[in-house]
Design an enzyme around this catalytic site. Structure first.
Site, PDB file in Angstrom:
ATOM      1  N   CYS A   2       0.852  -1.197   0.000  1.00 40.57           N
ATOM      2  CA  CYS A   2       0.000   0.000   0.000  1.00 40.57           C
ATOM      3  C   CYS A   2       0.885   1.243   0.000  1.00 40.57           C
ATOM      4  O   CYS A   2       2.085   1.166   0.226  1.00 40.57           O
ATOM      5  CB  CYS A   2      -0.910   0.007   1.227  1.00 40.57           C
ATOM      6  N   ASN A 101       0.646  -0.248   6.065  1.00 41.83           N
ATOM      7  CA  ASN A 101       1.006  -1.108   4.948  1.00 41.83           C
ATOM      8  C   ASN A 101       1.569  -2.389   5.537  1.00 41.83           C
ATOM      9  O   ASN A 101       2.511  -2.354   6.324  1.00 41.83           O
ATOM     10  CB  ASN A 101       2.055  -0.414   4.065  1.00 41.83           C
ATOM     11  N   GLY A 102       0.992  -3.547   5.176  1.00 46.82           N
ATOM     12  CA  GLY A 102       1.504  -4.811   5.688  1.00 46.82           C
ATOM     13  C   GLY A 102       0.413  -5.683   6.257  1.00 46.82           C
ATOM     14  O   GLY A 102      -0.779  -5.472   6.019  1.00 46.82           O
ATOM     15  N   GLU A 488       7.972 -14.338 -20.010  1.00 41.14           N
ATOM     16  CA  GLU A 488       7.768 -12.923 -19.688  1.00 41.14           C
ATOM     17  C   GLU A 488       6.729 -12.292 -20.611  1.00 41.14           C
ATOM     18  O   GLU A 488       5.900 -11.484 -20.173  1.00 41.14           O
ATOM     19  CB  GLU A 488       9.110 -12.181 -19.779  1.00 41.14           C
ATOM     20  N   LYS A 492       3.211 -10.549 -19.355  1.00 39.50           N
ATOM     21  CA  LYS A 492       2.808  -9.183 -19.672  1.00 39.50           C
ATOM     22  C   LYS A 492       1.383  -9.151 -20.232  1.00 39.50           C
ATOM     23  O   LYS A 492       0.590  -8.293 -19.874  1.00 39.50           O
ATOM     24  CB  LYS A 492       3.767  -8.556 -20.690  1.00 39.50           C
ATOM     25  N   GLU A 495      -1.231  -9.968 -17.401  1.00 40.83           N
ATOM     26  CA  GLU A 495      -1.370  -9.066 -16.260  1.00 40.83           C
ATOM     27  C   GLU A 495      -1.946  -7.706 -16.623  1.00 40.83           C
ATOM     28  O   GLU A 495      -2.516  -7.033 -15.757  1.00 40.83           O
ATOM     29  CB  GLU A 495      -0.048  -8.917 -15.497  1.00 40.83           C
ATOM     30  N   HIS A 511       4.112 -31.871 -26.199  1.00 37.99           N
ATOM     31  CA  HIS A 511       3.867 -32.689 -25.010  1.00 37.99           C
ATOM     32  C   HIS A 511       2.653 -32.188 -24.236  1.00 37.99           C
ATOM     33  O   HIS A 511       2.615 -32.267 -23.009  1.00 37.99           O
ATOM     34  CB  HIS A 511       5.102 -32.708 -24.112  1.00 37.99           C
ATOM     35  N   LYS A 610       2.671  -2.683  -7.392  1.00 38.07           N
ATOM     36  CA  LYS A 610       4.058  -2.696  -7.843  1.00 38.07           C
ATOM     37  C   LYS A 610       4.988  -3.353  -6.838  1.00 38.07           C
ATOM     38  O   LYS A 610       5.800  -4.195  -7.185  1.00 38.07           O
ATOM     39  CB  LYS A 610       4.512  -1.256  -8.093  1.00 38.07           C
TER      40      LYS A 610
END
Length: 615
Positions: A2, A101-102, A488, A492, A495, A511, A610
């Protein structure tokens, strides 16, 4: 996870706190809130939604005058995102307000105990439990706010960054951190509090970064007092001069931060190797490696720990280190590494990779590795972050702030750092020839201009994105160095566009995944001429025979794949080990444009944040 902002001084707090929340919204954006003290009342406004929603609500509902304020933008952990669960939370008396935050892991037992004492709770959050625990301690033990915060935090289990305000003592804010970042901006007779320095960069260049297990009383007219939470020991705070510039955290004319950061990659990579790589002299200087060269050279293995995009960069590093330096490498999800009782030896080198330098799982993996005697080297972007302080040595990527939640320049700059380390070790061990070493350095120097050329394909990529924007699924295939790029690329797309996508080694397609291929399935194939080219061509033929739609990333001038693929995007030729720095660029742009076409919030995709500072 947060964003925390606070101000105490002579200016009006509301505009400072609000602007700060907008800059920290990348850390969480499912709800937000502000508390402003006007000299008499503590005016709290909070809401589900973005900071823009909060602004509308505040300006129509509460008094905004006041020189003390705290604010919060949330990524929900305990309790769904709604008005009630949003921060700030206040105590039963209404005197205390807190932002947090946490996660407080033992909040349920604390809550039960407080309920038995008559406390009432309006929200589902662990944060409301903490603020009432602080108030209970103040009342029963007859102590001031700072001491009560210290006692309360010694009774809690978990991770946190907090700011607490008591309207009966309005000249101070008490802050503390354990596992989540917290910075104090030191101004002229004023103080700023934030999860990072971006909310106060235009007001002051001086900052104090709290270390884990520290708390501080930020009081007007006094120097900041920092103490250890555990034993109350005074700490002499280090006031750091910030290098961050305001223009680095603005969009600079781009529609989104993500697009800006994609286009910043040529300069970000230059900044990453600037001063470290002197290609004309055949020199790589990296203090963290130079000072510990024997540990690297004598390592029986390298263990890479990371999460998400950084984990993909670690997979590229596995190929690079084993190829160039001939050191065995294992790449671990940090979240799994800490829980599976891993075998860690004193002659292991652990490389921890994180853009933010605050990733909770990676931090825990670092601590475990250190406890077992391994040498731990950190790769991160944020100066002064927890990982930079917890590791034995390390290297910053110098990518500049990355605000977009979906990492782009973090990936390429991490690969740049890891490539420099591998080249340095390969040269020192003699596992690559002197000629090859110099050729690699010269080629690395050309990578930024080759990325600029790859970015010139943007208009073509937009046209390809238009064709596939309504796809429900997508496969990404790559081999060797470009298998992690396939992973990757798939990450992208899912998300930021919410389209289901999976990355696979190209040979694994037959396979299992080949069962998914039909005329509705777009398949992105990385088919550069360096490394396994003929094998990838065979995989493309297998896809075409099942009527799959192929988007191929190829080396400039390729004709074989061009004749088979539905769409071709070219990148410049380079050494196989450096191809991920080029092939990832069109995949970033492809994902970005599809997400924009679908009307998604590219910089703030749903359910993500983030800096992942909780497990």
């Amino acid at each position: 996870m947060c964003g925390i902002v606070g101000y105490i001084g002579k200016k009006q707090a509301y505009p400072i706190v609000l602007k700060g929340l907008k800059r920290l919204e990348y850390r969480g954006y499912d709800s937000a809130g502000i508390a402003i003290y006007d000299g008499k009342d503590l005016n709290i406004c909070k809401t589900k939604g973005k900071v823009a929603d909060l602004q509308k609500k505040c300006e129509s509902e509460i008094a905004l005058k006041g020189t003390v304020g705290i604010g919060h933008t949330r990524w929900a952990t305990h309790g769904e995102p709604n008005d009630v669960n949003s921060h700030p939370h206040y105590s039963n008396s209404g005197d205390l307000a807190i932002i947090h935050n946490g996660i407080i892991e033992n909040y349920e037992s604390l809550k039960t105990e407080l309920q038995n004492r008559g406390y009432k709770f309006a929200s589902d959050t662990d944060t409301e439990v903490l603020v009432n625990l602080i108030e209970d301690i103040m009342t029963n033990e007859e102590v001031k706010l700072g001491k009560a915060v210290q006692i309360a935090l010694n009774q809690t289990v978990g991770a946190y960054a907090i700011a607490v305000f008591d309207k009966t003592k309005p000249n101070e804010i008490v802050v503390a951190r354990l596992g989540s970042p917290l910075a104090i901006g030191v101004g002229d007779d004023e103080y700023f509090i934030a999860s990072d320095a971006s909310p106060f960069i235009e007001y002051t260049k001086k900052a104090i970064y709290l270390e884990d297990g520290e708390m501080a009383v930020v009081r007007l007219g006094k120097h900041v007092k920092v103490r250890k939470i555990k034993d109350d020991k005074l700490v002499d705070p280090y006031v750091q001069k910030l290098q961050l510039n305001l223009d680095q955290i603005e969009k600079a004319g781009y529609e989104h931060f993500m697009l800006k950061e994609i286009y910043e990659q040529p300069s970000a990579i230059k900044d990453t190797y600037r001063g470290r790589m002197l290609a004309d002299r055949g020199i790589i200087r990296m203090a963290g490696v130079d000072d510990n060269l024997e540990k690297f050279l004598n390592a029986k293995r390298i263990i890479v720990v990371a999460c998400g995009t950084s984990w993909h960069a670690g997979l590229v590093a596995e190929y690079i280190f084993e190829d160039l330096a001939r050191i065995p490498v294992e790449v671990e999800y940090a979240s799994e590494f800490r829980y599976r009782n891993p075998v860690i030896n004193k002659d292991d080198v652990v490389i921890a990779i994180s853009q933010s330098g605050e990733t909770a799982d990676t931090m825990a993996a670092i601590k475990l590795a250190k406890e077992n005697g391994a040498f731990v080297f950190g790769v991160c972007n944020v100066v002064g972050s927890s990982i930079s302080r917890e590791t034995h040595a390390g290297a910053y990527t110098h990518a500049g702030p990355e605000i977009g939640v979906a990492s782009t320049k973090a990936f390429t700059t991490q690969i740049t750092i890891l490539s420099l380390i591998a080249l340095k070790l390969g040269k020192a061990k003699g596992s690559i020839s002197n000629t090859d070493y110099h050729m690699y350095l010269n080629e690395m120097e050309l990578i930024p201009s080759k990325i600029e050329k790859a970015l010139e394909s943007n208009k073509h990529i937009i046209e390809v994105a238009k064709v596939y924007k309504n796809a429900k699924n997508c496969l990404y295939l790559g081999r060797g160095y470009n298998f992690p790029v396939a992973l990757e690329g798939a990450l992208k797309l899912k998300e930021i566009s919410y389209i289901h996508a999976e990355g696979y080694p190209a040979a694994e397609m037959k396979h299992g995944p080949i069962a998914l291929i039909d005329e509705q399935m777009p398949v992105v194939v990385i088919a550069t001429k360096k490394g396994h080219y003929e094998k990838v061509v065979s995989n493309i033929q297998e896809i075409k025979s099942r009527k799959g739609k192929i988007i191929a990333i190829v080396t400039e001038g390729d004709t074989s794949v061009k004749n088979m693929a539905d769409h071709v995007i070219e990148v410049s030729e380079t050494f196989e080990a450096l191809t991920p720095l080029l092939t990832t660029i069109p995949l970033q742009l492809f994902s970005y444009h599809i997400a924009v076409m679908l009307g998604k919030n590219v910089d703030q995709p749903r359910n993500l944040a983030k800096s992942v500072t909780v497990e």
